[in-house]
Design an enzyme around this catalytic site. Structure first.
Site, mmCIF file in Angstrom:
data_model
loop_
_atom_site.group_PDB
_atom_site.id
_atom_site.type_symbol
_atom_site.label_atom_id
_atom_site.label_comp_id
_atom_site.label_asym_id
_atom_site.label_seq_id
_atom_site.Cartn_x
_atom_site.Cartn_y
_atom_site.Cartn_z
ATOM 1 N N GLU A 168 -1.569 -2.212 -1.941
ATOM 2 C CA GLU A 168 -0.840 -3.458 -2.194
ATOM 3 C C GLU A 168 0.598 -3.437 -1.669
ATOM 4 O O GLU A 168 1.551 -3.591 -2.437
ATOM 5 C CB GLU A 168 -0.814 -3.757 -3.694
ATOM 6 C CG GLU A 168 -2.184 -3.877 -4.318
ATOM 7 C CD GLU A 168 -2.152 -4.371 -5.768
ATOM 8 O OE1 GLU A 168 -1.069 -4.393 -6.372
ATOM 9 O OE2 GLU A 168 -3.221 -4.744 -6.281
ATOM 10 N N GLU A 368 -10.159 -2.537 -6.430
ATOM 11 C CA GLU A 368 -9.706 -2.658 -7.824
ATOM 12 C C GLU A 368 -10.175 -3.994 -8.371
ATOM 13 O O GLU A 368 -10.083 -5.027 -7.703
ATOM 14 C CB GLU A 368 -8.170 -2.650 -7.962
ATOM 15 C CG GLU A 368 -7.521 -1.320 -7.784
ATOM 16 C CD GLU A 368 -5.999 -1.374 -7.987
ATOM 17 O OE1 GLU A 368 -5.515 -2.191 -8.801
ATOM 18 O OE2 GLU A 368 -5.308 -0.596 -7.314
HETATM 19 C C1 BG6 Z 1 -2.804 -3.272 -9.279
HETATM 20 C C2 BG6 Z 1 -2.138 -1.957 -9.000
HETATM 21 O O1 BG6 Z 1 -1.998 -4.278 -8.834
HETATM 22 O O2 BG6 Z 1 -3.007 -3.642 -10.599
HETATM 23 C C3 BG6 Z 1 -2.209 -0.954 -10.126
HETATM 24 O O3 BG6 Z 1 -2.615 -1.385 -7.816
HETATM 25 C C4 BG6 Z 1 -2.014 -1.659 -11.455
HETATM 26 O O4 BG6 Z 1 -1.252 0.032 -9.901
HETATM 27 C C5 BG6 Z 1 -3.139 -2.663 -11.619
HETATM 28 O O5 BG6 Z 1 -1.902 -0.785 -12.535
HETATM 29 C C6 BG6 Z 1 -3.152 -3.418 -12.924
HETATM 30 O O6 BG6 Z 1 -1.963 -4.105 -13.132
HETATM 31 P P1 BG6 Z 1 -1.006 -3.793 -14.343
HETATM 32 O O7 BG6 Z 1 0.326 -4.289 -13.920
HETATM 33 O O8 BG6 Z 1 -1.550 -4.524 -15.509
HETATM 34 O O9 BG6 Z 1 -1.044 -2.323 -14.522
#
Ligand code: BG6
Length: 465
Positions: A168, A368
């Protein structure tokens, strides 16, 4: 009768994490921007929890990797921290103890029969490089990153079949230079554009290093992980469509186009020129972009971006992307209230068709997807298992749209959850939990949640289909 889903043979069923979010900062020669920020301003982090211990993967990686295997996953993405591996950032001299640490981690992944996907940058710039050179504003830092990448390829190239340069990268631009989510929390649209450019260049140069160094001789591939948040306009009006296009150009295409086509889109360049913020580049750069597109994409998907035409008057004449669109607060949207993100599984299908139709159906995987929920202890049952039915439902819905996309020709080779084991998250620290496996922060005890048993069963079913 249960609906049949379509996932190809050898599909990567896995999970993703990142080293800055799990390892703890034990034994590191340098601090990352998050190590530093959470040490000087702990109050910016949920419950004041910084990055010093996190889930203690540094000491528990063997147990954790075995657990990941035990819930049926066949692949695992993590990262290598620049601030851990490299002792001398200027010369690229490595820290031997940490070289061994990552060998041990990768070996453990392989010994458990999991496919490692190794990412090289997950928001974790060594803070000294910001203090000394302005971080990603500087081309010197771009070349230092390439030196780090080269070390990783040399050290682990025979073991790792899937590399990714950045996770990202647009979030680095947003976090550090636009919306104050990452140290040093600047608000500077012009610098943001240069950083966006330099991150693109760093990725292309690392890919060049990978290919010129012959690291693909092991049959390995290199890609990048983008959060391709699909942009939906409020209506078909010319104004809404235009606003939505600008947001899409800035937040999605600014990486997607150079990564897959070897150049920025004409529209994006015209937009930057019009606002007098075109990035500075050097003569050889265009050739580097052209010759070093990715082998595959990782796509992170959590929520859609809904856009409407700008309604408020822009008072500041300095460049800022949000001067050209507003966010549209769609009535009755489904929300994850803990994270404040809309839940819209259909978007996975739209992303897949966009890649198929406009990006030559390049191989990609969901790198993800997941649902962060606060205070999951309230869902504990008598046997001590978190009954996270909401997470199961979330995944079932997203996987259904992914299966439909594959049926319709999407070139998707995997699905990784965020994240197998609860981990630390930037400013939210341990507020929202995403794992199939919970972590008790007091004791560091791991316990498989209901969703962990569910995914195992789900994968088995797909494999027997
Ligand atoms: C993604 C990232 O954007 O979202 C992760 O690559 C991140 O590092 C994940 O932890 C979930 O988002 P958040 O901010 O709730 O942890």
């Amino acid at each position: 009768m249960e609906e049949k889903l379509y996932f190809p043979k050898n599909f990567l069923w896995g999970g993703a994490t990142s080293c800055p979010q799990i390892e703890g900062s034990f034994n590191k020669p340098h601090k990352s921007v998050f190590d530093y920020w959470s040490s000087i301003e702990p109050e910016k982090f949920f419950d004041g929890v910084g990055s010093d211990v996190t889930s203690d993967f540094y000491h528990r990686y063997k147990e954790d990797i075995k657990l990941i295997k035990s819930i049926g996953l066949n692949s695992f993405r993590t990262s290598i921290q620049w601030s851990r591996l490299i002792k001398n950032l200027e010369t690229g001299e490595v820290d031997e103890e940490n070289v061994l640490f990552y060998h041990n981690v990768i070996d453990e992944i392989l010994d458990n029969g999991l496919i490692p996907i190794i990412n090289l940058h997950h928001f974790d710039l060594p803070v000294e490089l910001y203090e000394k050179y302005g971080g990603w504003e500087s081309r010197k830092v771009v070349d230092m990153f390439v030196l780090f990448a080269k070390k990783c390829f040399e050290l682990y190239g025979d073991k790792v079949k899937y590399w990714t340069t950045f996770n990202e990268p647009i979030v680095v631009v947003e976090g550090q230079y636009l919306y104050k989510m990452h140290y040093p929390c600047l608000v500077d649209g012009e610098k943001a554009v240069q950083v966006l450019y330099n991150l693109n260049l760093a990725s292309a140069k690392a890919i060049r290093e990978f290919r010129q160094g012959g690291f693909d001789k092991y049959g390995s591939k290199i890609g990048i992980i983008l959060n391709l948040t699909p942009t939906y306009p409020r209506s078909d009006s010319k104004e809404d469509l235009e606003a939505s296009e600008i947001a899409d150009e800035f937040f999605n295409k600014s990486f997607l186009e150079p990564d897959t086509k070897g150049h920025f889109s004409k529209k994006f360049i015209e937009f930057l020129e019009k606002h007098n913020v075109l990035f500075k580049q050097e003569k050889e750069d265009n050739k580097i972009f052209k010759e070093n597109i990715v082998d595959f994409l990782g796509i992170n998907y959590y929520f859609p971006r809904r856009i409407q035409a700008k309604e408020s008057v822009i008072e500041d004449d300095k460049f800022f992307p949000d001067n050209y669109f507003d966010y549209y607060d769609m009535p009755n949207k489904r929300m994850n209230p803990y994270r404040g993100w809309e839940i819209y599984p259909n978007a996975i299908y739209d992303i897949a068709m966009n890649i198929k139709e406009n990006y030559n159906n390049i191989p990609w995987y969901i790198s993800e997807n997941g649902m962060g929920v606060e205070n999951e202890a309230r869902f504990l049952d008598d046997s001590g298992v978190i009954q996270d039915d909401y997470r199961i439902e979330f995944y079932e819905e997203h996987l259904k749209y992914l299966s439909d996309a594959i049926k319709d020709g999407a070139n998707c080779f995997g699905f990784h959850c965020w994240t197998p084991i609860d981990c630390w998250s930037w400013c939210n620290a341990y507020k929202n939990r995403y794992g199939y496996i919970s972590v008790d922060l007091e004791t560091q005890k791991r316990t498989i949640k209901k969703s962990g048993y569910w995914i195992k069963n789900f994968i088995e079913k797909q494999n027997n289909n």
